[in-house]
Structure formats: structure tokens, C-alpha cells
Design a protein around this motif. Structure first.
Motif, PDB file in Angstrom:
ATOM      1  N   ALA A 307      -7.062  -3.981 -54.017  1.00  0.00           N
ATOM      2  CA  ALA A 307      -7.335  -3.752 -52.595  1.00  0.00           C
ATOM      3  C   ALA A 307      -7.716  -2.308 -52.301  1.00  0.00           C
ATOM      4  CB  ALA A 307      -6.112  -4.141 -51.768  1.00  0.00           C
ATOM      5  N   VAL A 308      -7.159  -1.372 -53.070  1.00  0.00           N
ATOM      6  CA  VAL A 308      -7.437   0.052 -52.805  1.00  0.00           C
ATOM      7  C   VAL A 308      -8.449   0.627 -53.778  1.00  0.00           C
ATOM      8  CG1 VAL A 308      -5.133   0.382 -51.832  1.00  0.00           C
ATOM      9  CG2 VAL A 308      -5.500   0.839 -54.270  1.00  0.00           C
ATOM     10  N   ALA A 309      -9.096  -0.240 -54.575  1.00  0.00           N
ATOM     11  CA  ALA A 309     -10.029   0.229 -55.601  1.00  0.00           C
ATOM     12  C   ALA A 309     -11.142   1.082 -54.998  1.00  0.00           C
ATOM     13  CB  ALA A 309     -10.633  -0.965 -56.340  1.00  0.00           C
ATOM     14  N   PRO A 310     -11.335   2.311 -55.503  1.00  0.00           N
ATOM     15  CA  PRO A 310     -12.380   3.178 -54.946  1.00  0.00           C
ATOM     16  C   PRO A 310     -13.782   2.847 -55.448  1.00  0.00           C
ATOM     17  CG  PRO A 310     -11.213   4.303 -56.705  1.00  0.00           C
ATOM     18  CD  PRO A 310     -10.510   2.992 -56.513  1.00  0.00           C
ATOM     19  N   GLY A 311     -13.870   2.082 -56.550  1.00  0.00           N
ATOM     20  CA  GLY A 311     -15.181   1.775 -57.108  1.00  0.00           C
ATOM     21  C   GLY A 311     -15.182   0.478 -57.886  1.00  0.00           C
ATOM     22  N   TYR A 312     -16.374   0.071 -58.313  1.00  0.00           N
ATOM     23  CA  TYR A 312     -16.584  -1.207 -58.992  1.00  0.00           C
ATOM     24  C   TYR A 312     -15.725  -1.336 -60.244  1.00  0.00           C
ATOM     25  CZ  TYR A 312     -19.201  -4.876 -61.499  1.00  0.00           C
ATOM     26  OH  TYR A 312     -19.565  -6.004 -62.204  1.00  0.00           O
ATOM     27  N   TRP A 313     -15.709  -0.304 -61.096  1.00  0.00           N
ATOM     28  CA  TRP A 313     -15.028  -0.426 -62.389  1.00  0.00           C
ATOM     29  C   TRP A 313     -13.513  -0.347 -62.243  1.00  0.00           C
ATOM     30  CZ3 TRP A 313     -17.517  -2.718 -65.941  1.00  0.00           C
ATOM     31  CH2 TRP A 313     -18.907  -2.589 -66.029  1.00  0.00           C
ATOM     32  N   PHE A 314     -13.019   0.388 -61.252  1.00  0.00           N
ATOM     33  CA  PHE A 314     -11.576   0.377 -60.973  1.00  0.00           C
ATOM     34  C   PHE A 314     -11.160  -1.018 -60.518  1.00  0.00           C
ATOM     35  CE2 PHE A 314      -7.649   0.916 -58.724  1.00  0.00           C
ATOM     36  CZ  PHE A 314      -7.026   2.027 -59.285  1.00  0.00           C
ATOM     37  N   PHE A 315     -11.987  -1.607 -59.656  1.00  0.00           N
ATOM     38  CA  PHE A 315     -11.720  -2.978 -59.201  1.00  0.00           C
ATOM     39  C   PHE A 315     -11.721  -3.940 -60.377  1.00  0.00           C
ATOM     40  CE2 PHE A 315     -13.455  -7.054 -57.525  1.00  0.00           C
ATOM     41  CZ  PHE A 315     -12.394  -7.402 -56.694  1.00  0.00           C
ATOM     42  N   ALA A 316     -12.678  -3.781 -61.288  1.00  0.00           N
ATOM     43  CA  ALA A 316     -12.742  -4.646 -62.462  1.00  0.00           C
ATOM     44  C   ALA A 316     -11.480  -4.525 -63.308  1.00  0.00           C
ATOM     45  CB  ALA A 316     -13.983  -4.311 -63.304  1.00  0.00           C
ATOM     46  N   ALA A 317     -10.985  -3.289 -63.489  1.00  0.00           N
ATOM     47  CA  ALA A 317      -9.760  -3.080 -64.268  1.00  0.00           C
ATOM     48  C   ALA A 317      -8.558  -3.731 -63.581  1.00  0.00           C
ATOM     49  CB  ALA A 317      -9.512  -1.581 -64.451  1.00  0.00           C
ATOM     50  N   ALA A 318      -8.516  -3.667 -62.254  1.00  0.00           N
ATOM     51  CA  ALA A 318      -7.424  -4.312 -61.519  1.00  0.00           C
ATOM     52  C   ALA A 318      -7.471  -5.823 -61.696  1.00  0.00           C
ATOM     53  CB  ALA A 318      -7.500  -3.946 -60.042  1.00  0.00           C
ATOM     54  N   LEU A 319      -8.678  -6.385 -61.794  1.00  0.00           N
ATOM     55  CA  LEU A 319      -8.808  -7.826 -62.015  1.00  0.00           C
ATOM     56  C   LEU A 319      -8.209  -8.242 -63.355  1.00  0.00           C
ATOM     57  CD1 LEU A 319     -12.417  -8.611 -60.692  1.00  0.00           C
ATOM     58  CD2 LEU A 319     -10.224  -9.119 -59.583  1.00  0.00           C
ATOM     59  N   VAL A 320      -8.284  -7.368 -64.350  1.00  0.00           N
ATOM     60  CA  VAL A 320      -7.664  -7.670 -65.648  1.00  0.00           C
ATOM     61  C   VAL A 320      -6.150  -7.800 -65.476  1.00  0.00           C
ATOM     62  CG1 VAL A 320      -7.261  -6.839 -68.005  1.00  0.00           C
ATOM     63  CG2 VAL A 320      -9.505  -6.545 -66.948  1.00  0.00           C
ATOM     64  N   VAL A 321      -5.552  -6.875 -64.740  1.00  0.00           N
ATOM     65  CA  VAL A 321      -4.103  -6.926 -64.478  1.00  0.00           C
ATOM     66  C   VAL A 321      -3.756  -8.217 -63.744  1.00  0.00           C
ATOM     67  CG1 VAL A 321      -2.169  -5.796 -63.302  1.00  0.00           C
ATOM     68  CG2 VAL A 321      -3.932  -4.415 -64.427  1.00  0.00           C
ATOM     69  N   ILE A 322      -4.540  -8.550 -62.729  1.00  0.00           N
ATOM     70  CA  ILE A 322      -4.300  -9.779 -61.967  1.00  0.00           C
ATOM     71  C   ILE A 322      -4.391 -10.993 -62.884  1.00  0.00           C
ATOM     72  CG2 ILE A 322      -5.203 -11.271 -60.145  1.00  0.00           C
ATOM     73  CD1 ILE A 322      -6.149  -8.725 -58.704  1.00  0.00           C
ATOM     74  N   GLY A 323      -5.376 -10.990 -63.784  1.00  0.00           N
ATOM     75  CA  GLY A 323      -5.557 -12.113 -64.698  1.00  0.00           C
ATOM     76  C   GLY A 323      -4.369 -12.319 -65.624  1.00  0.00           C
ATOM     77  N   VAL A 324      -3.857 -11.238 -66.201  1.00  0.00           N
ATOM     78  CA  VAL A 324      -2.677 -11.338 -67.069  1.00  0.00           C
ATOM     79  C   VAL A 324      -1.507 -11.929 -66.304  1.00  0.00           C
ATOM     80  CG1 VAL A 324      -0.967 -10.032 -68.384  1.00  0.00           C
ATOM     81  CG2 VAL A 324      -3.380  -9.439 -68.579  1.00  0.00           C
ATOM     82  N   ALA A 325      -1.276 -11.413 -65.103  1.00  0.00           N
ATOM     83  CA  ALA A 325      -0.136 -11.850 -64.306  1.00  0.00           C
ATOM     84  C   ALA A 325      -0.284 -13.302 -63.867  1.00  0.00           C
ATOM     85  CB  ALA A 325       0.011 -10.949 -63.084  1.00  0.00           C
ATOM     86  N   ALA A 326      -1.470 -13.674 -63.398  1.00  0.00           N
ATOM     87  CA  ALA A 326      -1.683 -15.034 -62.894  1.00  0.00           C
ATOM     88  C   ALA A 326      -1.449 -16.068 -63.984  1.00  0.00           C
ATOM     89  CB  ALA A 326      -3.093 -15.166 -62.315  1.00  0.00           C
ATOM     90  N   LEU A 327      -1.964 -15.800 -65.193  1.00  0.00           N
ATOM     91  CA  LEU A 327      -1.800 -16.772 -66.279  1.00  0.00           C
ATOM     92  C   LEU A 327      -0.377 -16.785 -66.813  1.00  0.00           C
ATOM     93  CD1 LEU A 327      -3.692 -18.815 -67.678  1.00  0.00           C
ATOM     94  CD2 LEU A 327      -4.720 -17.301 -65.989  1.00  0.00           C
ATOM     95  N   THR A 328       0.280 -15.638 -66.846  1.00  0.00           N
ATOM     96  CA  THR A 328       1.694 -15.627 -67.226  1.00  0.00           C
ATOM     97  C   THR A 328       2.496 -16.500 -66.276  1.00  0.00           C
ATOM     98  OG1 THR A 328       1.543 -13.416 -68.196  1.00  0.00           O
ATOM     99  CG2 THR A 328       3.724 -14.168 -67.532  1.00  0.00           C
TER     100      THR A 328
END
Length: 413
Positions: A307-328
Motif C-alpha cells: 500500500a505504501v510502495a513508492p515505486g513499481y519494483w518495491f510494489f513487486a517485492a511486496a507482492l512476493v511477501v504477500i504471496g508467501v503469506a497467502a499460500l502459507t
């Protein structure tokens, strides 16, 4: 009771499971190709960046999970599971082909997408519970948790490939061909179902047909505090958190002004996290509430970072964290609920699980879409973050209460 073998990929030792995973992987790639193309079609072609329209499509696609709940679990527990899967997979393939023809011909309209989303969701409502409980027939209960995790690994490995392919296809020849690719991909899973060695399956006793079969499933879950807590957590995250088509599409288009290729890449990057989460689940011997707590809490953190991502690649990295958590989180709910449920009740219990996890989408997706349209995509992600933290709170309360009950029962009388 058989003792499960060790190893992250131990379920692949069986012929039937290898055949199933191979066919499912091809079909899953096609599914992600279509999902990405469908969101792009609605957001950029049929509307002017309307997140609300994407939310309506999601509501129609996942609403049947609740609408047909009395029948989907019954079908999974009482009908021949392999034949039911053949029917549902064939139906979804045919629907994808028809929508593809409409889109390629230029005749598609927004109401067409709404209708096909509902029809596809209706077939998927019968497919999802039986597909999850059918895994136990492929590997037996001893390796069920591992097989569930590897299924998710396959699905999310396809998620790494499908959206990127979809972005390329959309840019090159248009969204209609993405739907046609998905329709053809169902042939692979139909072939795998037809070639299974039926003599090597591990069938469970089918439930007896009787009046009140559906309400019996409700009563069973209501009598189990652990199952009620899991389902409440699933409702929170499934309703307000698992709205990735809205989160990713609105951030990509509205905040970062990305094209189709960059949009597809975001979904593929998120799949790095989901595959990682699935593999971590595959290596875990005994899933339980601590993993649910961790998954829900990290999901909230990941959505906050996005939500607070300042740019495209920061947002992409946050999506990786979300993905790990969601599947766990989701894999653990699947394994815990199946392994702690009587075999004859699994279809109805898993139908309830899927109905609550996905059936909340008709409530949550339009709300999250409205928030994205009126307050901005970042606030929509804030709603997802709140759902993760709320679910983690439920887990903490359950664990604390369970610890107190255990301490009280162990005190000398």
C-alpha cells in the motif's frame, strides 16, 4: 496407520499423482493466462479503468461457491469423484473457448463477461471441493498434506508463467486468444484423468445418502472450535484480502501507469512468493495453528508494504511477501481441515471451506473495488492489510483459549 515418507516431493513417487500434476500444471497455466486477460479486458477495453466492474466479475465468478454450497459438498462426498472432475473440467474448457470466440470476433460486451464469469464460477464451484478431496485418493492420507502443498506449488508455478504469457499474447494478438489458449489447455487435465491407474487409487468410503446431509456438515463444523476459528479467519482474508485482480490491476494501471506486459509481470512476480509459500508448506510435516498465525500476520504486513510502495519494483517485492503469506495460510487451512475431518465428511467440510474462502468475494470484491475507485488503490490494499491482522487476532485468541483449556484439564482434581 501408515507413516508418511520424508522429502519435499515425496508424493511424486506415485504414478497417479505424477500424471495428475502434469495435466493440472498445463491447465493451470491456461487458467492464469485467462484470468489476467479477463481483468485487462474489463479494466482497459470494456470500461474506462473501472475497478468496480472488475469487482463485479469477481463476485459473479466466486459467488456460486456459496450459492451452490448445499450441492457441491454433497456431490464431492457421494458421486464418483474422477467422473465428476472430468465433467467440470470439460465444462470450463468449453466456456473458455466460447468466450474466446466472442472476443476474437469483436462481439464481446461487458455483460458477456459477467455471464461467462458466473457460468465458469458455477462449474468451478462443483470442481473445487472434489478436486481437493480427490488428492487423498491419489496419495492416501499419509502424504495428503504434502500432496496438497505440491498441488499449490503446481498452481502457483503456473502463476509465474501464465500472466507473463497473457501479457505477451494481449500485446501481440489481443485478449481473445488468451481465452482460446485456456480452453485448449483443459485437454491436458482431461487426458490425465483418463489415464489414471484406477486400481492404484486410495478410495474412501462414500457418505450414505440421507436427508439432512448438508446440515449434518454444518453441525459437524459447528461442534468443532478449531474448524470454526479457521473458517472465520478464511472469511476475513478471503473476503477482504484475496482480491489480487483488483489490487494488482488498479496499482499497475492507476498508480504506476503500466502497460499489459508490465501488468502481467506483476502477477508472475507475485507467483515467486506463492510458489515459495507452497514449497515451505510441502516441507512441513505437521501443519497447525502457529503456521496459520504466521501466514495471516505476514499477509497483513505484506499488504501494508504494498500500500505504501513508492515505486513499481518495491510494489513487486511486496507482492512476493504477500504471496508467501497467502499460500502459507491457505495451504495450512486445507491440510488441517482435511486431516482432522472424518473421510466421509471431507467433501462437505471442504465445500464449506471453499464456499467461505471464495464465496465471500461477492461481498468483499465490490467493496474493495469501490474503495479503489473512490479512495485509491492504496486504500484498497489497506483493507487487505486489515483483514490479515484481524485473522491473526482470531488465531491468537484461539491459541490462548486452547492453552487455558489444556492447562485446566491437566490440573489435578
Amino acid at each position: 496407520m501408515s507413516i508418511p515418507a520424508k522429502g519435499m516431493f515425496r508424493s511424486l513417487r506415485g504414478f497417479n499423482y505424477r500424471v495428475w500434476v502434469g495435466g493440472a500444471f498445463v491447465s493451470n497455466v491456461g487458467t492464469w493466462v485467462q484470468r489476467t486477460a479477463q481483468d485487462w479486458l474489463v479494466l482497459t477495453v470494456l470500461t474506462h479503468h473501472s475497478a468496480g466492474a472488475v469487482g463485479i466479475v469477481m463476485a459473479l465468478q466466486f459467488g456460486p461457491q456459496l450459492l451452490f454450497l448445499p450441492w457441491t459438498g454433497f456431490a464431492a462426498d457421494h458421486l464418483d469423484q474422477r467422473k465428476l472432475l472430468i465433467a467440470t473440467q470439460a465444462a470450463m474448457g468449453a466456456l473458455a473457448l466460447v468466450l474466446g470466440v466472442l472476443t476474437v470476433s469483436g462481439a464481446v460486451q461487458l455483460w458477456h463477461v459477467y455471464v461467462f464469469a458466473f457460468l465458469f464460477g458455477s462449474a468451478a464451484a462443483f470442481d473445487a471441493p472434489v478436486r481437493q478431496v480427490f488428492v487423498a485418493q491419489l496419495v492416501g492420507d499419509a502424504d495428503l498434506a504434502n500432496a496438497v502443498a505440491l498441488n499449490s506449488t503446481s498452481f502457483n508455478a503456473a502463476r509465474m508463467i501464465g500472466p507473463a504469457i497473457s501479457g505477451l499474447v494481449i500485446a501481440a494478438v489481443g485478449t481473445g486468444w488468451a481465452f482460446l489458449i485456456n480452453g485448449v489447455s483443459f485437454i491436458a487435465v482431461l487426458i490425465s484423468l483418463a489415464t489414471l491407474r484406477t486400481a492404484e487409487l486410495h478410495p474412501h468410503p462414500r457418505a450414505q445418502r440421507m436427508r439432512g446431509s448438508f446440515t449434518q456438515g454444518f453441525r459437524y463444523v459447528w461442534s468443532r472450535g478449531d474448524l470454526k476459528a479457521i473458517l472465520f479467519m478464511l472469511f476475513l482474508i478471503g473476503t477482504f484480502g484475496l482480491n489480487f485482480p483488483i489490487f494488482i490491476s488498479t496499482m499497475a494501471v492507476g498508480v504506476f501507469h503500466a502497460d499489459a506486459r508490465a501488468y502481467g509481470l506483476l502477477s508472475s512476480i507475485m507467483a515467486i512468493g506463492t510458489v515459495t509459500g507452497a514449497l515451505l508448506s510441502a516441507g512441513r510435516q505437521r501443519p497447525g495453528f502457529p503456521a496459520l498465525l504466521a501466514g495471516a500476520g505476514i499477509f497483513g504486513v505484506g499488504c501494508t508494504l504494498a500500500a505504501v510502495a513508492p515505486g513499481y519494483w518495491f510494489f513487486a517485492a511486496a507482492l512476493v511477501v504477500i504471496g508467501v503469506a497467502a499460500l502459507t495460510f491457505t495451504n495450512t487451512t486445507n491440510s488441517v481441515m482435511q486431516l482432522s475431518t472424518e473421510p466421509a465428511m471431507r467433501g462437505r467440510v471442504m465445500a464449506l471451506r471453499i464456499g467461505i474462502a471464495l464465496g465471500g468475494t461477492p461481498i468483499g470484491a465490490p467493496i474493495v473495488g469501490w474503495v479503489a475507485d473512490h479512495l485509491g488503490p492504496r486504500w484498497a490494499l489497506g483493507v487487505g492489510a486489515a483483514s490479515g491482522f484481524a485473522a491473526a487476532t482470531v488465531a491468537i485468541i484461539f491459541l490462548a483459549r486452547n492453552r487455558r483449556q489444556h492447562a485446566a484439564s491437566s490440573e489435578p482434581r
